[in-house]
Design an enzyme around this catalytic site. Structure first.
Site, PDB file in Angstrom:
ATOM      1  N   HIS A 297      -7.712  -1.313  12.080  1.00 24.00           N
ATOM      2  CA  HIS A 297      -6.809  -0.233  12.487  1.00 24.00           C
ATOM      3  C   HIS A 297      -6.949   0.052  13.982  1.00 24.00           C
ATOM      4  CE1 HIS A 297      -7.281   1.321   8.132  1.00 24.00           C
ATOM      5  NE2 HIS A 297      -6.045   0.884   8.237  1.00 24.00           N
TER       6      HIS A 297
ATOM      7  N   SER B 264      -9.380  -1.376   4.043  1.00 27.02           N
ATOM      8  CA  SER B 264     -10.145  -0.172   3.697  1.00 27.02           C
ATOM      9  C   SER B 264     -10.666  -0.220   2.272  1.00 27.02           C
ATOM     10  CB  SER B 264      -9.290   1.080   3.892  1.00 27.02           C
ATOM     11  OG  SER B 264      -8.971   1.268   5.245  1.00 27.02           O
TER      12      SER B 264
ATOM     13  N   LYS C 235      -2.842   7.160  -4.342  1.00 23.99           N
ATOM     14  CA  LYS C 235      -3.884   6.194  -4.003  1.00 23.99           C
ATOM     15  C   LYS C 235      -5.285   6.726  -4.286  1.00 23.99           C
ATOM     16  CE  LYS C 235      -1.884   3.069  -0.640  1.00 23.99           C
ATOM     17  NZ  LYS C 235      -2.063   2.467   0.684  1.00 23.99           N
TER      18      LYS C 235
ATOM     19  N   ARG D 208      -2.138  -8.196   8.248  1.00 24.97           N
ATOM     20  CA  ARG D 208      -3.404  -8.924   8.157  1.00 24.97           C
ATOM     21  C   ARG D 208      -3.161 -10.358   7.724  1.00 24.97           C
ATOM     22  NH1 ARG D 208      -5.240  -3.993   5.102  1.00 24.97           N
ATOM     23  NH2 ARG D 208      -4.223  -5.115   3.451  1.00 24.97           N
TER      24      ARG D 208
END
Length: 163
Positions: free
Chosen positions: A17, A133, A41, A95
């Site tokens: 990030h 994450s 989430k 990514r």
């Protein structure tokens, strides 16, 4: 003034990030970090903790780049958040190729909702491409070393949270 919005849950903020944020500051005069509330989430860190981590990690970047970086929690549609903060650009980090399919659909929907906001994709640097994450939390939860993926203060917060 060119304003960019970089949205995410940042649960927690990773070196990936931070890499995208650093590079996004070259494209805009002001960068808003949109911290998504996203109760679905089930974040490990509270909204307040995530905002504080983002602010702590970006304050130095802001000074280095000479670009204002602010955090903005949001729970509405991404395109509405972009309009709320006056962003002309949405910054998205990629990514891997697998990220692109989802992001491509997202851009198409956002363009239908408001075609005045552009989306810019920034690939993470090679050493950060595998960082997610979710995986960082799993490694930390199982007692692994996450120092290659997050800054020392974030690592400390993970250890404190997970015991």
């Amino acid at each position: 003034m060119r304003i960019g919005l970089y949205p995410g849950t940042f649960d927690p903020i990773t070196l990936g990030h931070i890499d995208v944020i650093r590079r996004a500051t070259r494209l805009v005069d002001k960068l808003v970090i949109g911290v998504a509330i996203n109760r679905d989430k089930g974040p490990l860190f509270s909204l307040e903790e995530r905002v504080a981590m983002v602010e702590a990690q970006t304050s130095r970047l802001s000074a280095e780049a000479g670009v204002e970086i602010v955090t903005h929690p949001f729970e509405n549609l991404l395109i509405d958040c972009a309009n709320d903060v006056g962003a002309q650009i949405i910054v998205r980090g990629l990514r891997a190729v697998t990220d692109f399919e989802y992001e491509y659909q997202m851009v198409g929907m956002n363009r239908q909702l408001d075609d005045s906001v552009e989306t810019v994709f920034l690939m993470a640097e090679a050493q950060h491409q595998a960082i997610a994450s979710k995986l960082v939390k799993e490694i930390a939860r199982l007692g692994g070393d996450v120092s290659k993926f997050v800054t020392p203060p974030v690592q400390k917060a993970l250890v404190a949270k997970l015991g």
